[in-house]
Design a protein around this motif. Structure first.
Motif, short mmCIF file in Angstrom:
data_model
loop_
_atom_site.label_atom_id
_atom_site.label_comp_id
_atom_site.label_asym_id
_atom_site.label_seq_id
_atom_site.Cartn_x
_atom_site.Cartn_y
_atom_site.Cartn_z
N ILE A 84 54.36 -11.26 113.08
CA ILE A 84 53.14 -12.02 113.31
C ILE A 84 53.45 -13.18 114.26
CG2 ILE A 84 52.22 -11.44 111.04
CD1 ILE A 84 53.03 -14.27 110.13
N GLY A 85 52.42 -13.90 114.66
CA GLY A 85 52.62 -15.15 115.40
C GLY A 85 52.23 -15.13 116.86
N GLY A 86 52.13 -13.93 117.46
CA GLY A 86 51.75 -13.87 118.86
C GLY A 86 52.71 -14.63 119.76
N VAL A 87 52.18 -15.52 120.61
CA VAL A 87 53.03 -16.25 121.55
C VAL A 87 54.00 -17.17 120.85
CG1 VAL A 87 51.31 -16.16 123.38
CG2 VAL A 87 51.31 -18.10 121.82
N TRP A 88 53.72 -17.53 119.59
CA TRP A 88 54.60 -18.45 118.87
C TRP A 88 55.80 -17.75 118.24
CZ3 TRP A 88 54.33 -23.45 119.65
CH2 TRP A 88 53.12 -23.98 120.12
N CYS A 89 55.86 -16.45 118.35
CA CYS A 89 57.01 -15.70 117.84
C CYS A 89 58.06 -15.63 118.94
CB CYS A 89 56.58 -14.30 117.41
SG CYS A 89 57.89 -13.34 116.63
N TYR A 90 58.95 -16.61 118.95
CA TYR A 90 59.92 -16.74 120.04
C TYR A 90 60.93 -15.60 120.03
CZ TYR A 90 63.87 -18.37 122.78
OH TYR A 90 64.89 -18.45 123.70
N THR A 91 61.28 -15.14 121.24
CA THR A 91 62.34 -14.16 121.40
C THR A 91 63.13 -14.50 122.65
OG1 THR A 91 62.86 -11.83 121.83
CG2 THR A 91 60.73 -12.63 122.61
N ASP A 92 64.44 -14.24 122.64
CA ASP A 92 65.27 -14.48 123.82
C ASP A 92 64.98 -13.48 124.93
OD1 ASP A 92 66.69 -16.68 122.80
OD2 ASP A 92 68.00 -15.36 121.66
N SER A 93 64.45 -12.34 124.54
CA SER A 93 64.21 -11.27 125.52
C SER A 93 62.94 -11.53 126.31
CB SER A 93 64.10 -9.93 124.80
OG SER A 93 63.69 -8.91 125.70
N THR A 94 62.97 -11.19 127.59
CA THR A 94 61.77 -11.25 128.43
C THR A 94 61.25 -9.86 128.73
OG1 THR A 94 63.11 -11.27 130.45
CG2 THR A 94 62.50 -13.41 129.50
N ASP A 95 61.85 -8.85 128.09
CA ASP A 95 61.47 -7.47 128.37
C ASP A 95 60.30 -6.99 127.52
OD1 ASP A 95 63.53 -7.30 130.18
OD2 ASP A 95 64.96 -6.62 128.67
N ARG A 96 60.09 -7.66 126.37
CA ARG A 96 59.06 -7.17 125.46
C ARG A 96 57.67 -7.34 126.07
NH1 ARG A 96 57.04 -11.08 120.59
NH2 ARG A 96 56.00 -12.58 121.91
N ARG A 97 56.77 -6.51 125.63
CA ARG A 97 55.40 -6.65 126.07
C ARG A 97 54.79 -7.89 125.42
NH1 ARG A 97 52.84 -0.91 124.70
NH2 ARG A 97 51.00 -1.92 125.59
N GLY A 98 53.98 -8.56 126.17
CA GLY A 98 53.38 -9.78 125.65
C GLY A 98 54.13 -11.02 126.12
N VAL A 99 53.70 -12.16 125.62
CA VAL A 99 54.21 -13.45 126.08
C VAL A 99 54.78 -14.21 124.90
CG1 VAL A 99 53.55 -15.63 127.17
CG2 VAL A 99 52.49 -13.49 127.92
N SER A 100 55.88 -14.93 125.14
CA SER A 100 56.48 -15.77 124.12
C SER A 100 56.66 -17.17 124.68
CB SER A 100 57.85 -15.19 123.70
OG SER A 100 58.61 -16.15 122.99
N VAL A 101 56.58 -18.17 123.80
CA VAL A 101 56.87 -19.54 124.21
C VAL A 101 58.33 -19.66 124.63
CG1 VAL A 101 55.11 -20.57 122.75
CG2 VAL A 101 57.40 -20.18 121.82
N TYR A 102 58.65 -20.70 125.40
CA TYR A 102 60.04 -20.98 125.74
C TYR A 102 60.69 -21.74 124.58
CZ TYR A 102 57.23 -24.84 127.63
OH TYR A 102 56.31 -25.83 127.80
N HIS A 103 62.01 -21.77 124.59
CA HIS A 103 62.75 -22.23 123.42
C HIS A 103 62.47 -23.68 123.05
CE1 HIS A 103 66.32 -23.52 121.05
NE2 HIS A 103 66.23 -22.30 120.57
N SER A 104 62.28 -24.54 124.04
CA SER A 104 62.16 -25.98 123.77
C SER A 104 60.74 -26.46 123.55
CB SER A 104 62.78 -26.76 124.94
OG SER A 104 62.08 -26.45 126.15
N VAL A 105 59.78 -25.56 123.50
CA VAL A 105 58.38 -25.98 123.46
C VAL A 105 58.06 -26.79 122.20
CG1 VAL A 105 57.45 -23.96 122.25
CG2 VAL A 105 56.02 -25.15 123.90
N ILE A 106 57.22 -27.80 122.37
CA ILE A 106 56.70 -28.62 121.28
C ILE A 106 55.18 -28.62 121.40
CG2 ILE A 106 56.59 -30.93 120.26
CD1 ILE A 106 59.30 -29.74 119.91
N THR A 107 54.49 -28.54 120.26
CA THR A 107 53.02 -28.50 120.31
C THR A 107 52.44 -29.74 120.98
OG1 THR A 107 52.88 -29.49 118.10
CG2 THR A 107 52.86 -27.08 118.24
N ASN A 108 51.31 -29.56 121.61
CA ASN A 108 50.61 -30.68 122.26
C ASN A 108 49.56 -31.31 121.36
OD1 ASN A 108 52.02 -30.55 124.62
ND2 ASN A 108 50.58 -29.20 125.63
#
Length: 546
Positions: free
Chosen positions: A37-61
Motif C-alpha cells: 500500500i502507500g502509492g508514492v509514499w512507498c519508497y523503493t531504491d529501484s527506479t525500474d518499477r512501474r509508478g512513482v516513488s518519493v525520494y529518500h530524503s523527502v519530508i512532508t510539506n
C-alpha cells in the motif's frame, strides 16, 4: 443500486475509498499493481518499477494535524513534519485499524474499464485485470479511480534545444532521483523550481561541486516553521484568514501577502520574485534562501539551449562543464485503462463535476479520486471526495442532472494544452474546496450554530487551524472524538518537542484561547457573513502541498 465497487490503486485515495465504501455498507475490491500500500509514499531504491516513488530524503510539506485522515489522528509522538517512513507507517496503522487489507488484491493490474452494454440502465462496468499472467473479468456496479496526480514523468525536452542532439552529459527526471551520493563532485543543473526542484537543489549542494537552479517562474519561498515555531499551515490555514481574503480588495490582499512573504527575506534581492508580479508560485523550503546566500546554489533564468557540455540561458549567460541535468518538471496523469469514450473527455480536473464525476455519463457510477492540487493536503481532500462519492453510490447524496453538471463544467476555464505550468491551473483553495465538497456530502460544520451551542469549539474552528476533524462534527460519518481532537491539536503538535522540559513549560497555545475569547463579538459577525455569503477563494496565507 450500487453494491460492488472497484477501487483502482491502494495509495492514499484507494485506502480512504475502501474505508468509505465500508462505512456506507458497500462491497469494495481494491486492485493494486504493486505488492504494498502507500502509492508514492512507498519508497523503493529501484527506479525500474512501474509508478512513482518519493525520494529518500523527502519530508512532508503539510503538518500531521493538517494532513491526517479526519477520524484517525497521527500518533501524538510523531513529529509535525514527517519522513516517508512515518507516513507509510501511519497508512499501515490506518489499514489495520479499519481492516482494509483484506479488501485489497495486490500485484493485480487493471487492464481495462468499460461500460457494460446495458450501462444506460444499470450503470455497471466490466473490469479486466491481470495477476501473474492470469486474466480475469469482473462486473462492478461502480468504479473509483485512485491513481492520483503523479503517474508519468513530464519531460518537455522539445522546449530545450540541444538537450537530446548535442548535450553529452547525463540527463534524468526527478522520478529517477534516490540518493545524493551519486552526484558527488559534479556540476548539476536542476530545471524547475517546484517543491521537488527546491528540495533536490538544497540536498545536491551538500555534495555537488556546484548546483544551478533554473526557473522561468516568479517564486515565493515559505518556511514550514511559522509564528512562535508552530507549523505554517496550522497558523495560517484558518477560516478567519479565508474570510478575510474574501472581504479584502484583491489589491490589498496581494500587498499583505507579498509583505508577509518578504518579512522573512526580500525575494527580489534573491532574484526569486517581484511584488509587481501577478503570476507566481509558492514552494516550501527553509534551506534554499541560505544556499542562495552562501552561493552553494546559483539561481538562473530559463535555459535557451544546450551545447555539448554547457547550458545557455535566456539572459545570454552560459554555464560550462555541466555534468548532469536534472528535470524537476512534474508529472502527467492519464487513465489508459478507461475506455476511449470516457478517457477522451478527461483533460484535467476541470473536465469533471467538482473535480470528481465525469458529467457526460448517463449514470454517475465512475469517480476520479485525488485528481486535485490544493493549497493544503491532498490526502485530506481525497478523503473528503471519497466520503461524498460513496454517499452518492449509497443513495444518501444526490447529484444534479447531467445537463446541470455539464453546465457547471462549462463555466470553468476550458482545458488547455499541457505545458510546464499546467499544474498551476489545477490549484484550488483548500478551505474553499473542502467546504464545497463537505456541503455536498452534508458534513460541513456551521460556525454560527456552534457559536450558539458550543462557543469554545466554534472559536477553535474559526480562528484555529482548519484541520480535518472539523468535517467529522456533523452529518454521516460523525466521529465522537472530533471535538476533543480539535481542542487538543496544539498539544499534540508540541508533544514531540517535549524531550527536554524547561522550568517554564507553559504553552503559548493557551494564550491563543484567551485571544479567541476576546474576539467573540468579531467572530459572531464574521461567522454570520461566512455562512450567509460563502465564497470559495484562494487564501494568500495557505500552504501549498507537495
Amino acid at each position: 443500486m450500487v453494491r460492488r465497487v472497484a477501487v483502482i490503486g491502494a495509495g492514499v485515495g484507494g485506502l480512504v475509498s475502501v474505508k468509505c465504501c465500508l462505512d456506507e455498507g458497500l462491497e469494495p475490491t481494491c486492485f493494486e499493481s504493486s505488492q504494498d500500500i502507500g502509492g508514492v509514499w512507498c519508497y523503493t531504491d529501484s527506479t525500474d518499477r512501474r509508478g512513482v516513488s518519493v525520494y529518500h530524503s523527502v519530508i512532508t510539506n503539510t503538518s500531521k494535524e493538517m494532513s491526517c485522515f479526519s477520524d484517525f489522528p497521527f500518533p501524538e509522538g510523531f513529529p509535525s513534519y514527517l519522513p516517508h517512513s512515518l507516513v507509510l507507517e501511519y497508512f499501515r496503522m490506518y489499514a489495520q485499524h479499519f481492516d482494509l487489507l483484506r479488501h485489497i488484491r495486490f500485484q493485480t493490474t487493471v487492464l481495462s474499464v468499460r461500460k457494460r452494454p446495458d450501462f444506460s440502465s444499470s450503470g455497471q462496468w466490466e473490469v479486466v485485470t491481470e495477476t501473474e499472467g492470469v486474466y480475469e473479468s469482473h462486473i462492478f456496479d461502480a468504479v473509483m479511480v485512485c491513481t492520483g496526480l503523479y503517474q508519468e514523468p513530464y519531460l518537455p525536452l522539445a522546449s530545450f534545444p540541444g538537450i537530446e542532439s548535442r548535450f553529452k552529459g547525463q540527463q534524468l527526471h526527478s522520478r529517477e532521483y534516490r540518493e545524493v551520493q551519486t552526484f558527488r563532485g559534479k556540476r548539476v543543473l536542476v530545471v524547475g523550481i517546484g517543491n521537488t526542484g527546491g528540495d533536490l537543489s538544497v540536498e545536491l549542494s551538500r555534495v555537488a561541486a556546484k548546483v544551478f537552479l533554473s526557473t522561468r517562474s516568479n517564486t515565493w519561498v515559505i518556511s514550514r516553521v511559522s509564528d512562535h515555531g508552530f507549523p505554517f499551515d496550522m497558523v495560517n490555514t484558518t477560516r478567519f484568514n479565508h474570510l478575510l481574503e474574501w472581504l479584502l480588495p484583491s489589491a490589498l490582499a496581494r500587498r499583505i501577502r507579498f509583505r508577509k512573504f518578504n518579512s522573512w527575506f526580500n525575494h527580489t534581492n534573491y532574484g526569486l520574485a517581484s511584488s509587481k508580479s501577478s503570476k507566481f508560485k509558492m514552494i516550501i523550503n527553509e534551506e534554499l534562501p541560505f544556499c542562495l546566500l552562501s552561493g552553494t546554489v546559483v539561481l538562473k533564468p530559463n535555459v535557451k539551449e544546450f551545447t555539448e557540455s554547457s547550458a545557455v540561458f535566456e539572459d545570454g549567460t552560459t554555464e560550462e562543464n555541466i555534468d548532469v541535468v536534472l528535470f524537476a518538471t512534474g508529472y502527467n496523469f492519464s487513465f489508459p485503462f478507461l475506455e476511449e469514450s470516457v478517457r477522451s473527455t478527461i483533460n484535467d480536473n476541470r473536465s469533471l463535476y467538482n473535480c470528481v464525476f465525469p458529467p457526460q455519463l448517463e449514470k454517475p457510477t465512475l469517480a476520479i479520486i485525488g485528481l486535485i492540487q490544493l493549497t493544503g493536503s491532498i490526502m485530506v481532500g481525497s478523503e473528503m471526495q471519497a466520503r461524498w462519492v460513496t454517499g452518492v453510490f449509497a443513495g444518501w447524496n444526490k447529484l444534479p442532472p447531467p445537463s446541470r453538471m455539464m453546465a457547471e463544467v462549462v463555466k470553468r476555464k476550458p482545458p488547455v494544452k499541457r505545458n510546464p505550468h499546467e499544474r498551476e491551473n489545477l490549484k484550488m483553495s483548500f478551505i474553499g474546496y473542502m467546504d464545497k465538497i463537505a456541503a455536498c456530502a452534508g458534513v460541513k460544520p456551521s460556525v454560527l450554530r456552534l457559536l450558539l451551542t458550543d462557543p469554545q469549539l466554534a472559536l477553535a474552528i474559526f480562528f484555529g487551524p482548519c484541520s480535518p476533524y472539523q468535517y467529522r462534527l456533523v452529518g454521516r460519518g460523525r466521529w465522537s472524538g472530533a471535538r476533543a481532537a480539535i481542542l487538543t491539536q496544539w498539544q499534540r503538535t508540541l508533544q514531540p518537542l517535549r524531550t527536554r522540559v524547561l522550568g517554564d513549560s507553559s504553552s503559548s497555545s493557551s494564550g491563543r484561547c484567551w485571544m479567541c475569547l476576546l474576539a467573540l463579538p468579531a467572530a459572531l459577525t464574521a461567522a454570520f457573513l461566512f455562512s450567509k455569503y460563502p465564497q470559495p477563494g484562494w487564501s494568500p496565507w495557505a500552504c501549498p502541498q507537495l
